[in-house]
Design a protein around this motif. Structure first.
Motif: not given
Ligand code: 13P
Ligand code: SF4
Length: 314
Positions: A129-136, A153-161
């Motif tokens: 979800t948007s709360s745990n995408a980076v953690e997962i 957009f979520l995907g690019s954010y996660v790739a960056k983080q």
């Protein structure tokens, strides 16, 4: 007003008789949020569905959310007051497209955002979800290729983080959040420099906002958060003013919980027409007639459940 009270009384009565619980997403109309037993983001709602001992769940949100509840609670009846309440993001990929994509990257781990159909979850390794995408994403070995879907957009954010270079991102978007662009952020830079900026990672403006923050163009802080994360942050921060970049239904709880603070939507017309399809009358009819039951076939359910359980375990 009397109408709202009438519905609330009738719904309260039916809820008792049927041992039902009402779950509502943060984007629901205020009168639905006020009547719900639990209001939250996608992750919190999944957890609330899994934890309830009610026999009947009335899900006030969009279809994929009610489906997630049905996947987690096969022994309960899950109702959605309007089965047409869809999601433009969840419609951005279908099972055939995912099967084709997977066949081009047979070794990749598939991470699906919760805004997907049960069939897509069933074809995925992890849900997020948007709360745990980076953690997962961080929990997946660094050398493993990832297929991330469906939000670019979520995907690019996660790739960056996560600084991951081996992530393939599906080009889907939510029509409401994609409409919030760098142009809206630029307006904020000059007009509201004393406010904190809260951004949902589905927004088309996330990269631009983080860039301006990094460059020092935004005086106050800038946070990329799920809807529940935004509500929590707004209550805990000492700031008095916030620019909120997400669907405007979220302002109801924010304002109620923080009457002395000011919340300005980044875009006044950021309205999810699907979320707003749920009305008090439909919630009442849903309980009264036990409609519309959300069913997920057993085979799909058990595979989709694995992806959700892997997420809940992380
Ligand atoms: P949250 O999980 O952050 O509530 O987001 C769900 C959603 O549909 C955002 O558009
Ligand atoms: Fe789907 Fe966008 Fe509505 Fe969220 S706001 S439910 S992603 S259409």
């Amino acid at each position: 007003m009397l109408e709202i009270e009438n519905y609330a009384a009738k719904i309260g009565q039916l809820k008792k008789e049927l041992n039902a619980v009402i779950l509502a997403h943060n984007y629901q109309n205020p009168e639905i949020q006020d009547l719900a037993d639990f209001v939250g983001d996608s992750l919190a709602l999944s957890r609330a569905a899994a934890a309830t001992d009610a026999d009947l769940i009335v899900f006030c949100g969009v279809h994929f959310m009610a489906e997630t509840a049905a996947i987690l609670c096969p022994e309960k009846t899950v109702l959605i007051p309007d089965p047409q309440a869809g999601c433009s993001l969840a419609s951005a990929i279908n099972p055939e497209e995912l099967i084709r994509w997977k066949s081009k990257h047979p070794e990749a781990v598939v991470v699906s955002y919760v805004n997907t159909s049960a069939e897509i979850k069933a074809l995925s390794d992890y849900c997020c979800t948007s709360s745990n995408a980076v953690e997962i994403t961080n929990s997946i070995p660094a050398d493993k290729e990832i297929l991330f879907l469906p939000d670019m957009f979520l995907g690019s954010y996660v790739a960056k983080q996560t600084s991951r270079k081996n992530m393939h991102i599906w080009p889907g978007e939510c029509h409401v959040h994609a409409g919030m662009t760098s142009h809206d952020i630029n307006k904020y830079l000059t007009d509201e420099s004393d406010a904190e900026l809260l951004i949902h990672p589905e927004c088309g403006c996330t990269t631009s906002a983080l860039y301006h923050y990094g460059e020092g163009d935004i005086n106050k802080s800038c946070h990329v958060l799920s809807t529940e994360g935004m509500i929590r942050y707004a209550s805990s921060s000492n700031s008095k003013k916030f620019i909120v970049a997400t669907e405007i239904g979220i302002l109801h709880r924010m304002k109620n919980q923080n009457p002395t603070k000011t919340f300005v939507p980044l875009k006044e017309d950021a309205i999810c027409k699907y979320m707003k399809m749920i009305t008090l009358e439909k919630v009442y009819q849903s309980l009264r007639n036990k409609v519309h039951v959300v069913n997920v076939p057993d085979k799909v359910r058990s595979s989709a459940r694995l992806a959700i359980d892997r997420m809940l375990a992380v």
